[in-house]
Design an enzyme around this catalytic site. Structure first.
Site, short mmCIF file in Angstrom:
data_model
loop_
_atom_site.label_atom_id
_atom_site.label_comp_id
_atom_site.label_asym_id
_atom_site.label_seq_id
_atom_site.Cartn_x
_atom_site.Cartn_y
_atom_site.Cartn_z
N CYS A 157 50.38 3.52 -23.06
CA CYS A 157 51.61 2.75 -22.82
C CYS A 157 51.62 1.39 -23.50
CB CYS A 157 51.89 2.62 -21.32
SG CYS A 157 50.60 1.77 -20.42
N CYS A 210 53.24 6.44 -21.02
CA CYS A 210 51.81 6.72 -21.14
C CYS A 210 51.52 8.01 -21.90
CB CYS A 210 51.17 6.77 -19.75
SG CYS A 210 51.47 5.29 -18.77
N LYS A 252 46.66 7.25 -8.73
CA LYS A 252 47.43 6.09 -9.19
C LYS A 252 48.88 6.29 -8.80
CE LYS A 252 48.65 3.53 -13.35
NZ LYS A 252 48.35 3.33 -14.78
N LYS A 260 44.59 3.11 -6.85
CA LYS A 260 45.37 1.99 -7.36
C LYS A 260 46.81 2.10 -6.90
CE LYS A 260 46.94 0.24 -11.71
NZ LYS A 260 47.29 0.58 -13.04
C1 PBG Z 1 48.30 1.48 -17.94
C2 PBG Z 1 47.97 0.63 -16.80
C3 PBG Z 1 48.83 -0.06 -15.91
C4 PBG Z 1 48.00 -0.82 -15.08
C5 PBG Z 1 46.69 -0.55 -15.44
N1 PBG Z 1 46.68 0.36 -16.50
C6 PBG Z 1 50.30 -0.15 -15.85
C7 PBG Z 1 51.16 0.97 -15.50
O1 PBG Z 1 50.73 2.06 -15.12
O2 PBG Z 1 52.36 0.76 -15.64
C8 PBG Z 1 48.47 -1.75 -14.01
C9 PBG Z 1 47.53 -2.84 -13.65
C10 PBG Z 1 48.09 -3.93 -12.85
O3 PBG Z 1 49.26 -3.93 -12.42
O4 PBG Z 1 47.32 -4.87 -12.61
N2 PBG Z 1 48.80 2.74 -17.66
#
Ligand code: PBG
Length: 328
Positions: free
Chosen positions: A124, A132, A199, A252
């Site tokens: 991404c 992504c 996630k 996450k």
């Molecule tokens: C990439 C990614 C993201 C984050 C970590 N790796 C963003 C998303 O999925 O949009 C978010 C990390 C954060 O908010 O601190 N895919």
């Protein structure tokens, strides 16, 4: 006359400041921390991320010093995110030998063998549409299988540059398998995978997207990231990633998902990481700036809750602050 019917159990006995440390069940240690670093090819001076006060994108020339500063504070690991000079439809600057992450890893490796270098492995930050994976613009679909090969190639380019651990975050199905195979075929059998296994499709990533300049041009990430209402699904995601070869699994965001951390750790007993994400950082910063919360205590209480839920390691933008605080 007695006001109570049973003898009182005096829980307060051990709450005195003298006994507290002896009976504390959960601790927070500098060795639990992983510090995110944003390397940005488009700048020559550090640039503060406006929605993350006190956090900066740094130019490639500064990344080795930043890594040194992190390891001097006793923090064992950092995770690198790249902002490339150019983005395109298929994210080609995610895997070039001379691209932002590959250069940054080499710059750190050239003078620092101690710090564990983890690379975020996603497209991404490198795609012009900000998704992504590969996109079919006619149907606005994010394509799973064509993305896997690119992720494998990117993982190999990171390992070749000297990355210690790769951390795929794109939530494509089968990505751990594809990455494990690509690494093994290229001789990187000892490079662990830290999978962003559960996630969620979360509003709390908003500030990160400013930092990574990865806001998307259409839609959102809900066709590949998880529904916040689900927790059994998180167990399936984690189980699949373990079967496919993940060495460390991640949940996450962190504080809004403590129940997920708890269930995952309890069930799988794997090395488990939690990502205290950008929005969690910004909320504390904003409240503290208004004098509504004590910043240090809000940070410590958030991070201890993540540990208490079962996380072994925490990715947090407060890593350096906490390391300084714990070192006092
Ligand atoms: C990439 C990614 C993201 C984050 C970590 N790796 C963003 C998303 O999925 O949009 C978010 C990390 C954060 O908010 O601190 N895919």
């Amino acid at each position: 006359m007695k006001l109570y019917m049973f003898p009182i159990t005096r829980m307060r006995r051990l709450r005195s400041s003298k006994f507290r440390p002896l009976v504390r069940e959960t601790g927070l240690d500098v060795k639990d921390l992983i510090c995110p670093v944003f390397v940005d090819e488009t700048i020559t001076e550090p640039r503060e991320i406006s929605s993350m006060p006190g956090y900066f994108n740094i130019p490639p020339e500064m990344v080795a010093d930043e890594a040194r500063c992190i390891s001097d504070l006793g923090i064992p690991a950092l995770i690198l995110f790249g902002v490339p000079r150019e983005k395109d439809e298929t994210g080609t600057h995610a895997y070039g030998e001379d691209d932002v992450i590959q250069n940054a890893v080499r710059a750190i490796r050239n003078e620092n063998d101690d710090v564990v270098v983890i690379t975020d492995l996603c497209l991404c930050e490198y795609t012009s549409h900000g998704h992504c994976g590969m996109v079919n613009h006619d149907t606005q679909e994010i394509l799973n299988d064509p993305t896997l090969e690119i992720l494998g190639k990117t993982a190999v380019s990171h390992a070749r540059a000297g990355a210690d651990i790769v951390a795929p975050s794109g939530m494509m199905d089968g990505m751990i398998q594809a990455i494990r195979n690509a690494l093994d075929e290229n001789g990187f059998i000892n490079t662990p995978i830290m999978s962003y296994a559960a996630k969620y499709s979360s509003v709390f990533y908003g500030p990160f997207r400013e930092a990574a300049k990865s806001g998307f041009s259409f839609g959102d990430r809900s066709s590949y990231q998880m529904d916040p209402g689900n927790s059994n699904e998180a167990l399936r995601e984690v189980e699949l990633d373990i079967e496919e070869g993940a060495d460390i699994i991640m949940i996450k965001p962190a504080v809004p998902y403590l129940d997920i951390i708890y269930r995952v750790k309890k069930r799988f007993k794997m090395p488990t990481a939690a990502y205290h994400v950008s929005g969690e950082y910004s909320m504390i910063k904003a409240a503290a700036a208004n004098g509504w919360l004590d910043e240090k205590r809000a940070i410590m209480e958030s991070l201890i809750s993540i540990k208490r839920a079962g996380a072994d390691m925490i990715l947090t933008y407060f890593a350096k602050d906490v390391a300084k605080e714990l070192g006092k």
